[in-house]
Design an enzyme around this catalytic site. Sequence first.
Site, PDB file in Angstrom:
ATOM      1  CG  HIS A 271      -0.184   0.005   2.535  1.00 26.25           C
ATOM      2  ND1 HIS A 271       0.624  -1.027   2.932  1.00 26.25           N
ATOM      3  CD2 HIS A 271      -0.121   0.924   3.527  1.00 26.25           C
ATOM      4  CE1 HIS A 271       1.135  -0.757   4.113  1.00 26.25           C
ATOM      5  NE2 HIS A 271       0.711   0.423   4.500  1.00 26.25           N
ATOM      6  CB  CYS A 272       3.784   2.272   1.550  1.00 23.77           C
ATOM      7  SG  CYS A 272       2.778   2.459   3.031  1.00 23.77           S
ATOM      8  CB  ILE A 273       7.064   0.738  -1.880  1.00 25.64           C
ATOM      9  CG1 ILE A 273       7.469   0.528  -0.421  1.00 25.64           C
ATOM     10  CG2 ILE A 273       8.311   1.075  -2.685  1.00 25.64           C
ATOM     11  CD1 ILE A 273       8.430  -0.598  -0.207  1.00 25.64           C
ATOM     12  CG  ASP A 276       3.310   6.200   0.113  1.00 24.76           C
ATOM     13  OD1 ASP A 276       2.128   6.164  -0.279  1.00 24.76           O
ATOM     14  OD2 ASP A 276       3.671   5.710   1.189  1.00 24.76           O
TER      15      ASP A 276
END
Length: 441
Positions: A271-273, A276
């Site tokens: 969900h991030c890399i 973001d």
Amino acid sequence: MEPPVSLSIKIADRTARVGVIGLGYVGLPLAVTIARAGFPVTGFDVDDSKAERLSAGESYIEAVTDADLAEVAARFNASTDFAGLSEMDIVVICVPTPLTRQREPDLSFVENTARTIAAHMTPGTLVALESTTWPGTTREVLIPILETSGLKNGVDFYAGFSPEREDPGNATYRTQTIPKIVAGDGQEAGDLMEAFYAAVIETVVRVPDTGTAEAVKITENIFRAVNIALVNELKLIYEPMGIDVWDVIAGAATKPFGYMPFYPGPGLGGHCIPIDPFYLTWRARAFDVPTRFIELAGEINTAMPRHVVDRLREVLDRATGKGVSHAKILLVGVAYKKNVSDMRESPAMRLMQLLEEAGAEVVFLDPHVPELPVMREYGQFHARRAIAPQDIAGAGVDAVLIATDHDAIDYGALLALGCPVVDTRNAIASRDLPMDRVTKA
């Protein structure tokens, strides 16, 4: 009439009522952790099924067990009735911040949540945003929407930012033990943020302002994205030289200073890399600042699934002569990382899509994902079921593609199929199994 009890006192004596909006991989573990610390907690979500399952004491994510829910049952409840926000002293926002199809920030979940809070918020409330976003969001997006309530920031309510740092499947660090970055919009908001999170999390690190806190989370994930891109590119460089990048990394990692190992893979997931860094590149354009390094890393990581499919194509041509278009492929591991069921942004789905577009038949094996969930970009795969481990021997596959190296997989059984294996995670070599039919990719 007695004056209302201040929020700082309610935090100190654990009587502050806390609402957590968004009961997913971030919100649910946080809600349980807050309740475990002694606060009364209501979890809010638009999904009726989540509220129903939680009310029945049943968890739907691996980071929170049914036993965890039972432990906090007296202090935690789940609801889809957002009018209950009017009873909350502290509201924590844990909603998704995805990208649009044009790879620009999609803050619609944050904006809609802020409007809902504004419709029900009462004076004295602390609102904390945990969703990862671009620096400036709390001050420029969240607070103006909250002020449509008629309440004034820093006077009638307080706002802050504390980035989530969840790492699904991490057995060492959990919500309570991961150091927590906190910041408030103004001194009093910062004091309340620090007091609240310090009552819940073991280590709290206060930074000067919300923009800094937002930048901390973005920086952490860009650091990982760029370094993963670097080792992915090194893999592409070393392959034609006959050098195994995994052996190179293992050797370099013996240096006790000045080096930190990162590992290549079939693409980025989670969900991030994968998301973001694009929040910062978008924000930087407003200041006419180029982000060439970050964008290049994104290009490299995004290109990795095609490289893996190309390697598989080469292996099939050499071993069977039939090519991808007439092959049946066993895709091993579809979660985005090992030993979890989390499917968010999993590169395995892109691999499945590319293989089927090329004409291959794809079956998958994943002990953590028995059935593919609803996914925004891969709706065509919804409800496809995993092959049972005992059925792979008779599946008649032409090749095995390892995308995620779950520990629960019997890799010896994969080798026993006798077909080529393309390994993107070094799963076979790391288990000291025979490599004669294995190609790393």
